[in-house]
Design a protein around this motif. Structure first.
Motif, PDB file in Angstrom:
ATOM      1  N   ALA A   6       0.832  -1.205   0.000  1.00 28.81           N
ATOM      2  CA  ALA A   6       0.000   0.000   0.000  1.00 28.81           C
ATOM      3  C   ALA A   6       0.869   1.260   0.000  1.00 28.81           C
ATOM      4  N   MET A   7       1.935   1.265   0.796  1.00 28.17           N
ATOM      5  CA  MET A   7       2.854   2.408   0.818  1.00 28.17           C
ATOM      6  C   MET A   7       3.503   2.609  -0.545  1.00 28.17           C
ATOM      7  N   GLY A   8       3.984   1.511  -1.133  1.00 26.67           N
ATOM      8  CA  GLY A   8       4.644   1.610  -2.427  1.00 26.67           C
ATOM      9  C   GLY A   8       3.727   2.142  -3.509  1.00 26.67           C
ATOM     10  N   VAL A   9       2.499   1.651  -3.549  1.00 25.70           N
ATOM     11  CA  VAL A   9       1.533   2.101  -4.550  1.00 25.70           C
ATOM     12  C   VAL A   9       1.169   3.570  -4.334  1.00 25.70           C
ATOM     13  N   LEU A  10       0.999   3.980  -3.087  1.00 23.52           N
ATOM     14  CA  LEU A  10       0.666   5.374  -2.805  1.00 23.52           C
ATOM     15  C   LEU A  10       1.761   6.310  -3.310  1.00 23.52           C
ATOM     16  N   MET A  11       3.022   5.936  -3.089  1.00 29.41           N
ATOM     17  CA  MET A  11       4.133   6.794  -3.510  1.00 29.41           C
ATOM     18  C   MET A  11       4.382   6.723  -5.009  1.00 29.41           C
ATOM     19  N   ALA A  12       4.382   5.507  -5.563  1.00 22.75           N
ATOM     20  CA  ALA A  12       4.754   5.332  -6.970  1.00 22.75           C
ATOM     21  C   ALA A  12       3.629   5.692  -7.931  1.00 22.75           C
ATOM     22  N   ASP A  13       2.402   5.304  -7.601  1.00 21.46           N
ATOM     23  CA  ASP A  13       1.292   5.495  -8.540  1.00 21.46           C
ATOM     24  C   ASP A  13       0.504   6.772  -8.304  1.00 21.46           C
ATOM     25  N   HIS A  14       0.495   7.258  -7.066  1.00 23.95           N
ATOM     26  CA  HIS A  14      -0.355   8.403  -6.745  1.00 23.95           C
ATOM     27  C   HIS A  14       0.427   9.621  -6.276  1.00 23.95           C
ATOM     28  N   GLY A  15       1.746   9.524  -6.206  1.00 21.28           N
ATOM     29  CA  GLY A  15       2.571  10.666  -5.855  1.00 21.28           C
ATOM     30  C   GLY A  15       2.393  11.180  -4.441  1.00 21.28           C
ATOM     31  N   VAL A  16       1.948  10.308  -3.527  1.00 17.72           N
ATOM     32  CA  VAL A  16       1.754  10.716  -2.134  1.00 17.72           C
ATOM     33  C   VAL A  16       3.130  10.941  -1.498  1.00 17.72           C
ATOM     34  N   PRO A  17       3.323  12.037  -0.766  1.00 19.60           N
ATOM     35  CA  PRO A  17       4.623  12.286  -0.107  1.00 19.60           C
ATOM     36  C   PRO A  17       5.019  11.120   0.796  1.00 19.60           C
ATOM     37  N   VAL A  18       6.312  10.893   0.907  1.00 19.00           N
ATOM     38  CA  VAL A  18       6.830   9.747   1.670  1.00 19.00           C
ATOM     39  C   VAL A  18       6.308   9.697   3.102  1.00 19.00           C
ATOM     40  N   PRO A  19       6.407  10.792   3.887  1.00 16.95           N
ATOM     41  CA  PRO A  19       5.940  10.703   5.281  1.00 16.95           C
ATOM     42  C   PRO A  19       4.459  10.328   5.383  1.00 16.95           C
ATOM     43  N   LEU A  20       3.639  10.903   4.490  1.00 17.06           N
ATOM     44  CA  LEU A  20       2.202  10.609   4.540  1.00 17.06           C
ATOM     45  C   LEU A  20       1.927   9.166   4.129  1.00 17.06           C
ATOM     46  N   ALA A  21       2.613   8.688   3.109  1.00 21.73           N
ATOM     47  CA  ALA A  21       2.423   7.310   2.655  1.00 21.73           C
ATOM     48  C   ALA A  21       2.822   6.316   3.744  1.00 21.73           C
ATOM     49  N   LEU A  22       3.937   6.592   4.409  1.00 28.94           N
ATOM     50  CA  LEU A  22       4.388   5.692   5.483  1.00 28.94           C
ATOM     51  C   LEU A  22       3.413   5.713   6.656  1.00 28.94           C
ATOM     52  N   LEU A  23       2.880   6.900   6.966  1.00 30.50           N
ATOM     53  CA  LEU A  23       1.904   7.004   8.055  1.00 30.50           C
ATOM     54  C   LEU A  23       0.631   6.235   7.714  1.00 30.50           C
ATOM     55  N   ILE A  24       0.173   6.357   6.479  1.00 26.48           N
ATOM     56  CA  ILE A  24      -1.037   5.640   6.063  1.00 26.48           C
ATOM     57  C   ILE A  24      -0.815   4.133   6.144  1.00 26.48           C
ATOM     58  N   GLY A  25       0.353   3.678   5.679  1.00 28.54           N
ATOM     59  CA  GLY A  25       0.657   2.247   5.746  1.00 28.54           C
ATOM     60  C   GLY A  25       0.711   1.743   7.178  1.00 28.54           C
ATOM     61  N   PHE A  26       1.315   2.533   8.052  1.00 28.31           N
ATOM     62  CA  PHE A  26       1.387   2.161   9.471  1.00 28.31           C
ATOM     63  C   PHE A  26      -0.014   2.071  10.077  1.00 28.31           C
ATOM     64  N   LEU A  27      -0.859   3.041   9.761  1.00 34.56           N
ATOM     65  CA  LEU A  27      -2.227   3.043  10.289  1.00 34.56           C
ATOM     66  C   LEU A  27      -3.039   1.878   9.731  1.00 34.56           C
ATOM     67  N   LEU A  28      -2.835   1.545   8.454  1.00 33.13           N
ATOM     68  CA  LEU A  28      -3.544   0.406   7.865  1.00 33.13           C
ATOM     69  C   LEU A  28      -3.171  -0.896   8.579  1.00 33.13           C
ATOM     70  N   ALA A  29      -1.889  -1.070   8.870  1.00 35.57           N
ATOM     71  CA  ALA A  29      -1.448  -2.271   9.586  1.00 35.57           C
ATOM     72  C   ALA A  29      -2.029  -2.301  10.999  1.00 35.57           C
ATOM     73  N   SER A  30      -2.038  -1.152  11.664  1.00 33.76           N
ATOM     74  CA  SER A  30      -2.599  -1.074  13.016  1.00 33.76           C
ATOM     75  C   SER A  30      -4.093  -1.379  13.001  1.00 33.76           C
ATOM     76  N   LEU A  31      -4.796  -0.851  12.001  1.00 34.79           N
ATOM     77  CA  LEU A  31      -6.238  -1.115  11.877  1.00 34.79           C
ATOM     78  C   LEU A  31      -6.510  -2.581  11.569  1.00 34.79           C
ATOM     79  N   ALA A  32      -5.629  -3.198  10.787  1.00 37.02           N
ATOM     80  CA  ALA A  32      -5.784  -4.631  10.514  1.00 37.02           C
ATOM     81  C   ALA A  32      -5.634  -5.437  11.801  1.00 37.02           C
ATOM     82  N   GLY A  33      -4.673  -5.042  12.634  1.00 36.72           N
ATOM     83  CA  GLY A  33      -4.520  -5.698  13.929  1.00 36.72           C
ATOM     84  C   GLY A  33      -5.729  -5.475  14.817  1.00 36.72           C
TER      85      GLY A  33
END
Length: 334
Positions: free
Chosen positions: A80-107
């Protein structure tokens, strides 16, 4: 002095001795090449993620649960982080935060499903693993996503003094924070109490359901960090990311002394066991053995650790049964 004597009899001390002996053996076998800065850097760099996935499993084992979705949660978050940065141009800090939150929400979702359905965590996480693997494939398909900023990759390869990888230090920091949380905070102690004796914990006013939810959420958060380190240290992410995480996630805490019945927090043991598993893989590469030998050795050690843990638990139960009548007799005499 007493503390040192107690530590000398612990599983952690045994693992420390085994690790040191194993490392010396590898240094001798490599004719000293393993002591070179680059060799040490690579060794520690590839230890960061195994340490984290072991901790992610350990915190769930602490409440007597299992998490089969370790690799799926981490792989999904990394993709999810990779796709956000590579395909959608999301800034690195925001993409990493979103990925971290997605993993936390999955838990969190795993914990809520276990509590609300009263279905064993083994089944719940097996189901969520299947779902997340499908989502991961939907995100990246058969391609490898690698068009994210070079700065992130530089972070993954940076080493302090040219020897200590930054991602390894991050993993140690997470381990330290987790140890403090489990030993020094009320939620952490309640989590261990729920895992050790759910009935006694409930009678003491502790919510076992809340402990299960916290454990799974913590596991997801740790996997979020593992996903960040994975995408930072890998040339790219694809559908196979996380696919080989399940065995190491169980191997580290179980070899480290965790009990499948819950109630134990073996952060140091998990870290040391991750080192030993990494040494096994290094030995495999040094002697040009088949990769399957690593799984064979690790699986055998895990099985032996489980058997020894069961023997230790039964001995403790017998001692408790023996002491109880003696205490009753002493009370009657007095």
């Amino acid at each position: 002095m007493k503390s040192l004597l107690r530590f000398a009899r612990t599983t952690e001390m045994t693992l420390l001795v085994i690790g040191v002996v194993f490392f010396v053996f590898l240094v001798i076998a490599s004719h000293g090449d393993l002591l070179e800065a680059n060799s040490l850097r690579v060794l520690l760099q590839f230890l960061a993620v195994p340490v984290l996935i072991g901790l992610a499993q350990m915190v769930v084992l602490a409440v007597g649960q299992l998490n089969l979705a370790v690799g799926a949660v981490g792989g999904f978050a990394a993709c999810a982080m990779g796709v956000l940065m590579a395909d959608h141009g999301v800034p690195v800090p925001l993409a990493l935060l979103i990925g971290f939150l997605l993993a936390s929400l999955a838990g969190l979702a795993n914990g809520l499903l276990v509590v609300l359905t009263r279905i064993n965590g083994f089944i719940v996480t097996l189901a969520t693993m299947t779902v997340l693997l499908g989502v991961q494939y939907r995100l990246v398909g058969t391609r490898t996503v690698d068009a994210y900023p070079q700065g992130l990759k530089s972070f993954g390869s940076y080493a302090v003094f040219g020897v200590l990888p930054l991602i390894f230090l991050v993993a140690l920091a997470v381990a330290g924070l987790l140890a403090l949380m489990l030993r020094r905070t009320v939620p952490g102690r309640q989590l261990l109490a729920s895992g050790g004796n759910p009935i006694a914990a409930r009678l003491s006013g502790i919510s076992n359901d809340r402990s299960v939810i916290i454990a799974h959420t913590l596991s997801g958060a740790i996997l979020g960090v593992a996903a960040i380190l994975t995408i930072a240290s890998s040339p790219g992410v694809n559908k196979s990311i996380g696919g080989d995480w399940l065995l190491p996630s169980f191997a580290a805490p179980i070899i480290g002394g965790a009990l499948l019945t819950g109630g134990s927090a073996v952060v140091l043991g998990t870290v040391l066991a991750a080192f030993i598993v990494r040494f096994v893989d290094t030995a495999r590469a040094e002697f040009s053995l088949e990769p399957s030998w690593v799984n064979f050795v690790v699986g055998t050690v895990v099985l032996g650790s489980v058997v020894l843990g069961q023997v230790r638990t039964r001995r403790q139960e017998r001692r408790t049964v023996v002491k109880a009548p003696d205490a009753a007799v002493a009370g009657g005499v007095s």
